[in-house]
Design a protein around this motif. Structure first.
Motif, PDB file in Angstrom:
ATOM      1  N   VAL A 159     -32.153  15.729  42.344  1.00 10.72           N
ATOM      2  CA  VAL A 159     -31.245  16.431  41.437  1.00 10.72           C
ATOM      3  C   VAL A 159     -31.023  15.620  40.174  1.00 10.72           C
ATOM      4  O   VAL A 159     -31.029  16.149  39.056  1.00 10.72           O
ATOM      5  N   ALA A 196     -37.784  17.208  46.343  1.00  7.25           N
ATOM      6  CA  ALA A 196     -36.709  17.242  47.332  1.00  7.25           C
ATOM      7  C   ALA A 196     -37.027  16.391  48.553  1.00  7.25           C
ATOM      8  O   ALA A 196     -36.135  15.763  49.140  1.00  7.25           O
ATOM      9  N   VAL A 243     -23.733  18.627  44.700  1.00  7.45           N
ATOM     10  CA  VAL A 243     -24.751  19.444  45.360  1.00  7.45           C
ATOM     11  C   VAL A 243     -24.282  19.781  46.772  1.00  7.45           C
ATOM     12  O   VAL A 243     -23.918  18.888  47.550  1.00  7.45           O
ATOM     13  N   LEU A 268     -29.855  21.954  49.295  1.00  6.66           N
ATOM     14  CA  LEU A 268     -31.157  22.342  48.784  1.00  6.66           C
ATOM     15  C   LEU A 268     -31.817  23.165  49.879  1.00  6.66           C
ATOM     16  O   LEU A 268     -31.862  22.743  51.032  1.00  6.66           O
ATOM     17  N   GLU A 290     -34.010  26.602  46.263  1.00  3.06           N
ATOM     18  CA  GLU A 290     -32.684  26.903  45.747  1.00  3.06           C
ATOM     19  C   GLU A 290     -31.813  25.655  45.784  1.00  3.06           C
ATOM     20  O   GLU A 290     -31.902  24.849  46.721  1.00  3.06           O
ATOM     21  N   VAL A 291     -30.975  25.493  44.765  1.00  7.24           N
ATOM     22  CA  VAL A 291     -29.964  24.442  44.727  1.00  7.24           C
ATOM     23  C   VAL A 291     -28.604  25.119  44.663  1.00  7.24           C
ATOM     24  O   VAL A 291     -28.337  25.881  43.735  1.00  7.24           O
ATOM     25  N   PRO A 305     -27.065  30.424  44.250  1.00  6.42           N
ATOM     26  CA  PRO A 305     -27.785  29.279  43.702  1.00  6.42           C
ATOM     27  C   PRO A 305     -27.437  29.025  42.240  1.00  6.42           C
ATOM     28  O   PRO A 305     -27.371  29.951  41.431  1.00  6.42           O
ATOM     29  N   GLU A 360     -32.712  28.219  40.987  1.00  3.47           N
ATOM     30  CA  GLU A 360     -33.665  28.694  41.978  1.00  3.47           C
ATOM     31  C   GLU A 360     -34.994  28.987  41.303  1.00  3.47           C
ATOM     32  O   GLU A 360     -35.058  29.382  40.139  1.00  3.47           O
ATOM     33  N   TRP A 382     -27.116  10.323  46.810  1.00  4.53           N
ATOM     34  CA  TRP A 382     -26.886  11.505  45.993  1.00  4.53           C
ATOM     35  C   TRP A 382     -25.816  11.289  44.927  1.00  4.53           C
ATOM     36  O   TRP A 382     -25.735  12.051  43.966  1.00  4.53           O
ATOM     37  N   LEU A 408     -23.537  21.427  38.680  1.00  4.97           N
ATOM     38  CA  LEU A 408     -24.356  20.465  39.413  1.00  4.97           C
ATOM     39  C   LEU A 408     -24.305  19.047  38.871  1.00  4.97           C
ATOM     40  O   LEU A 408     -24.802  18.136  39.522  1.00  4.97           O
TER      41      LEU A 408
END
Length: 375
Positions: A9, A167, A204, A207, A222-223, A231, A234, A290, A348
């Motif tokens: 991310v 990811a 986040v 995912l 998708e996030v 999302p 996406e 993260w 995000l």
């Protein structure tokens, strides 16, 4: 391994944080049309990971739609006509073709025209229809499976495969991995792999990667942000064909009147579209996982005086009309025991620009930025 390699991310979003202050808020978007859940044999998260890592795809073509609704503040009009307003908002449609590691093509179809990147053996072509200009580069013999991505989408992954590759680098003890609900994407039955940060300071939520049950190819990515079931970003196939495309798809035929720029051969330093600010000595990472925060400085600022915003280097492509003082003035003022500055927030990520010239960014809450600023 740098934090940007291990935290997708941040890797997608941080390269864009220098520009987000000039981007208008995007309209709300809808998710891709849902279909009935297919009945698939159970598979564990570990099995799905093996599927992704061992899949061997000979050919593919299809249509990909990318959608973003990051909840950026509205600062429209500060940079008239700026193309950055299309990067992180709205919907983008791409056509993709793949025929092995040395034959790929991505075409971005946008309101501004078409932009193509074509890899055919050692030849790499880029073309923009609006200016009718092309660039040709001869790749070195060790170029490998270099996956091109259109420049306008450089800060975000342009295909589900690119997104999934990034990811998977996030899987470590800070990430919870599970299996979601099965789905039908682009007419294909798919499993869903879910990655979720364990640290609550991350913005986040999850995912989600939809993986073709037969071909083991990522079909949708998708996030989801905290507190939302829609999302924020996406990218998904809306049509896919696993037959090997014709060789003609990878031959660049210059249109009449095109201007071609021949570039010197270079060895690729990484995948296109991936900015590595961690390699910049002026940027450092605070924390890990993260909730890593990247800390840098605005050009023209030092520790003993406030920055001169109009002298700061504008974001790439921002044009001569960029006025940093207006941009900063459009953001809410914040202060605390760490100092004072301006805060940009989205679904995000958050960005803190301090009055002493620092820039702090991450996929984290503002409180985590303030904590890093105190340090």
């Amino acid at each position: 391994m740098s934090v940007l390699r291990s935290r997708p991310v941040l890797r997608w979003l941080v390269p864009a944080t220098a520009a987000v202050a000039v981007i208008g808020g995007g309209a709300a978007i809808g998710t891709f049309a849902a279909e009935a859940e297919p009945s698939l044999p159970p598979r564990t998260a570990a099995q799905l990971l093996v599927d992704l890592q061992t899949s061997r795809l000979e050919g593919l073509s299809g249509t990909v739609v990318q959608r973003a609704d990051l909840g950026l503040p509205s600062l429209v009009g500060l940079v008239p006509g700026n193309e950055l307003t299309t990067l992180l908002t709205g919907t983008h449609t791409l056509r993709v073709w793949y025929s092995g590691p040395d034959k790929q093509r991505v075409a971005l179809m946008d309101t501004l025209g078409e932009q193509d990147i074509i890899r055919n053996g050692q030849d790499l072509w880029t073309w923009q229809s609006r200016s009718n200009t092309a660039t040709h580069r001869t790749l070195g013999g060790d170029a490998g499976a270099w996956k091109p991505a259109p420049e306008p989408a450089a800060s975000l992954p342009s295909t589900p495969q690119q997104a999934a590759d990034l990811a998977l680098n996030a899987i470590d003890p800070s990430t919870e991995v599970s299996v979601g609900r099965s789905a039908t994407v682009a007419g294909q039955d798919a499993y869903e792999l879910v990655l979720q940060p364990r640290d609550q300071a991350s913005l986040v939520h999850q995912l989600r990667i939809a993986i073709d049950a037969k071909q083991h190819v990522p079909l949708r990515f998708e996030v989801l942000a905290k507190g939302s079931d829609r999302p924020a970003f996406e990218v998904a196939f809306t049509q896919v064909d696993y037959r090997r495309p014709d060789a003609d798809q990878f031959r660049f035929n210059p249109p009449p009147g095109v201007t071609v720029d021949e570039e010197k051969a270079e060895r690729p330093t990484g995948k296109p579209g991936h900015v590595e600010p961690a390699g910049d000595p002026q940027v450092r990472a605070v924390g890990d996982g993260w909730t890593t925060v990247l800390v840098g400085r605005l050009d023209g600022a030092d520790a003993d005086r406030k920055p001169a915003p109009k002298q700061a280097t504008p974001p790439a492509g921002a044009g001569p009309d960029l006025d940093m003082s207006k941009l900063l003035g459009g953001l809410p003022a914040v202060s605390g025991d760490w100092g004072s500055g301006r805060l940009l927030t989205s679904k995000l990520f958050s960005v803190l620009l301090t009055d002493d010239g620092r820039v702090l960014a991450g996929a984290v809450t503002p409180e985590r930025l303030y904590e890093a600023a105190r340090g």
